[in-house]
Design an enzyme around this catalytic site. Structure first.
Site, PDB file in Angstrom:
ATOM      1  N   LEU A  14       0.825  -1.204   0.000  1.00  0.00           N
ATOM      2  CA  LEU A  14       0.000   0.000   0.000  1.00  0.00           C
ATOM      3  C   LEU A  14       0.862   1.257   0.000  1.00  0.00           C
ATOM      4  O   LEU A  14       0.600   2.200  -0.753  1.00  0.00           O
ATOM      5  CB  LEU A  14      -0.931   0.002   1.208  1.00  0.00           C
TER       6      LEU A  14
ATOM      7  N   THR B 186       9.760   6.008   4.996  1.00  0.00           N
ATOM      8  CA  THR B 186      10.172   5.505   6.302  1.00  0.00           C
ATOM      9  C   THR B 186      10.224   3.987   6.290  1.00  0.00           C
ATOM     10  O   THR B 186       9.448   3.318   5.613  1.00  0.00           O
ATOM     11  CB  THR B 186       9.219   5.958   7.429  1.00  0.00           C
TER      12      THR B 186
ATOM     13  N   ARG C 134      15.664  -1.809   3.151  1.00  0.00           N
ATOM     14  CA  ARG C 134      14.296  -1.655   2.661  1.00  0.00           C
ATOM     15  C   ARG C 134      14.074  -0.263   2.082  1.00  0.00           C
ATOM     16  O   ARG C 134      13.351  -0.096   1.095  1.00  0.00           O
ATOM     17  CB  ARG C 134      13.300  -1.921   3.792  1.00  0.00           C
TER      18      ARG C 134
ATOM     19  N   SER D  75      -6.959   3.516   8.024  1.00  0.00           N
ATOM     20  CA  SER D  75      -7.720   2.658   8.932  1.00  0.00           C
ATOM     21  C   SER D  75      -8.020   1.335   8.216  1.00  0.00           C
ATOM     22  O   SER D  75      -7.228   0.872   7.399  1.00  0.00           O
ATOM     23  CB  SER D  75      -8.997   3.381   9.375  1.00  0.00           C
TER      24      SER D  75
ATOM     25  N   TYR E 199      -4.955  -5.860  15.900  1.00  0.00           N
ATOM     26  CA  TYR E 199      -4.855  -5.091  14.656  1.00  0.00           C
ATOM     27  C   TYR E 199      -6.158  -4.345  14.397  1.00  0.00           C
ATOM     28  O   TYR E 199      -6.166  -3.130  14.176  1.00  0.00           O
ATOM     29  CB  TYR E 199      -4.518  -5.998  13.470  1.00  0.00           C
TER      30      TYR E 199
ATOM     31  N   LYS F  67      -7.068  -0.096  14.637  1.00  0.00           N
ATOM     32  CA  LYS F  67      -7.679   0.716  13.592  1.00  0.00           C
ATOM     33  C   LYS F  67      -8.951   1.401  14.099  1.00  0.00           C
ATOM     34  O   LYS F  67      -9.295   2.501  13.647  1.00  0.00           O
ATOM     35  CB  LYS F  67      -7.972  -0.145  12.361  1.00  0.00           C
TER      36      LYS F  67
END
Length: 348
Positions: A18, A41, A47, A180, A203, A207
């Site tokens: 995403l 970030t 990475r 979210s 998780y 959210k």
């Protein structure tokens, strides 16, 4: 020759499917007279380098793209000293920031309940790939800072950083976008356990905290010239569960995703590019003086894969409780983090 308009965008979790597609779409939405600095970030430098190379390749495919510069933050949102160092870096380098995407999506998964998965798929295949109940999550996991790990990673760490860089966000008339989930149901969060220490759905609960924190803060942010939105990307392929799937189960998952969309599920975007529609929509396309901020903007797709934006209402019950809890914790960490800044910069 006229100088280009400079813009700065911070994308947390840019190394995810995403996050990478948010970067792609954000670049597409800039005019050729813009010089965009992407601050990506990650927790590790390899990475960061990988993401930068992928974005460079994407820019090379664009016709008349904006100019793109790259910067990075090595930040671990489960480590408050690391968060403070990220603030220090941003504060030293940028007078204004125009976009801030909170794409934190850490979980403490412990595999898949395959028996439960088969039962849910057979009894309700659409629900099984929209609100799965078979993903196993660890209970009681804390960070080294003694906070609920998922709470700190997905909510408190990013919030603390945003609060620290409010002057830069205000000067840049920034848009802050919280990512979210469609699974952020009120039932997944107890207001007596906001850090979700006792929860087995951390998780989803995190959210829900994001939703409530947004509702409690967007008006105050707007008074400082900052427009804040909360979005959800729908259902799409991500890397978080790849290690629990093999070739056959991955194929089965994708088959069910497409079947769900064929059966009318608007939230099965499947592709990360389509999932990034809502985050970049609120950041670049809407009129901030017209669009509603009290709703959640979602990335949606029609049966044939045409993308569109769909809004949903958010139950605001508990928003003041969440804000009070987090603000109290922020004051505690302001005191704890005195004289804790270190230098983590390495050339990329």
């Amino acid at each position: 020759m006229t100088s280009k308009t400079r813009k700065v965008a911070v994308i947390t979790g840019a190394n995810s499917n995403l996050g990478l597609n948010i970067a792609y779409r954000l670049i597409e939405r800039q005019s050729a007279d813009v010089r965009l600095t992407l601050v990506v970030t990650s927790r590790t430098l390899p990475r960061v380098r990988e993401v930068v190379e992928l974005i460079k390749k994407f820019v090379a495919t664009q016709e008349d793209p904006c100019s793109v510069d790259f910067d990075y933050l090595l930040v671990d949102f489960t480590n408050m000293v690391s968060v403070l160092n990220a603030y220090y870096d941003l504060n030293q380098k940028y007078e204004s920031i125009n976009y801030f995407f909170v794409n934190a999506a850490q979980g403490v998964y412990d595999g898949i309940d395959w028996i439960g998965a088969v039962k849910q798929v057979l009894s309700d295949p659409l629900e099984a790939v929209t609100n799965p109940t078979y993903r196993k999550q660890l209970v009681g996991v804390k960070s080294k800072d003694e906070m609920g790990l998922v709470f700190q990673a997905n909510v408190f760490g990013p919030y603390y950083l945003i609060q620290k860089i409010l002057p830069q966000l205000s000067k840049g008339k920034a848009t802050v976008v919280w990512i979210s989930s469609i699974m952020a149901d009120p039932k997944h969060l107890s207001l007596q356990d906001i850090e979700m220490i006792k929860s087995d759905v951390t998780y989803e609960g995190s959210k829900r905290v994001v939703d409530l924190l947004h509702l409690a803060t967007y008006k105050q942010m707007k008074s400082q010239g900052i427009h804040q939105y909360v979005v959800q990307p729908g259902i799409f392929t991500s890397y978080s569960f790849a290690k629990y799937l093999n070739f056959f189960t991955t194929f089965g998952m994708l088959f069910l995703f497409y079947l769900a969309r064929l059966l009318g599920s608007k939230w099965h975007n499947i592709d990360g590019y389509k999932a990034a529609n809502a985050p970049v929509y609120v950041a670049t396309l809407i009129n901030p003086h017209f669009e509603h901020q009290e709703v959640k903007y979602g990335s949606a797709s029609s049966r044939d894969g045409m993308e569109y934006i769909e809004t949903t209402d958010i139950d605001k019950t508990g928003s003041s409780d969440v804000l009070a809890y987090i603000e109290k914790k922020k004051l505690e960490w302001d005191d704890k983090l005195k004289d804790q800044i270190t230098n983590s910069r390495i050339p990329i």
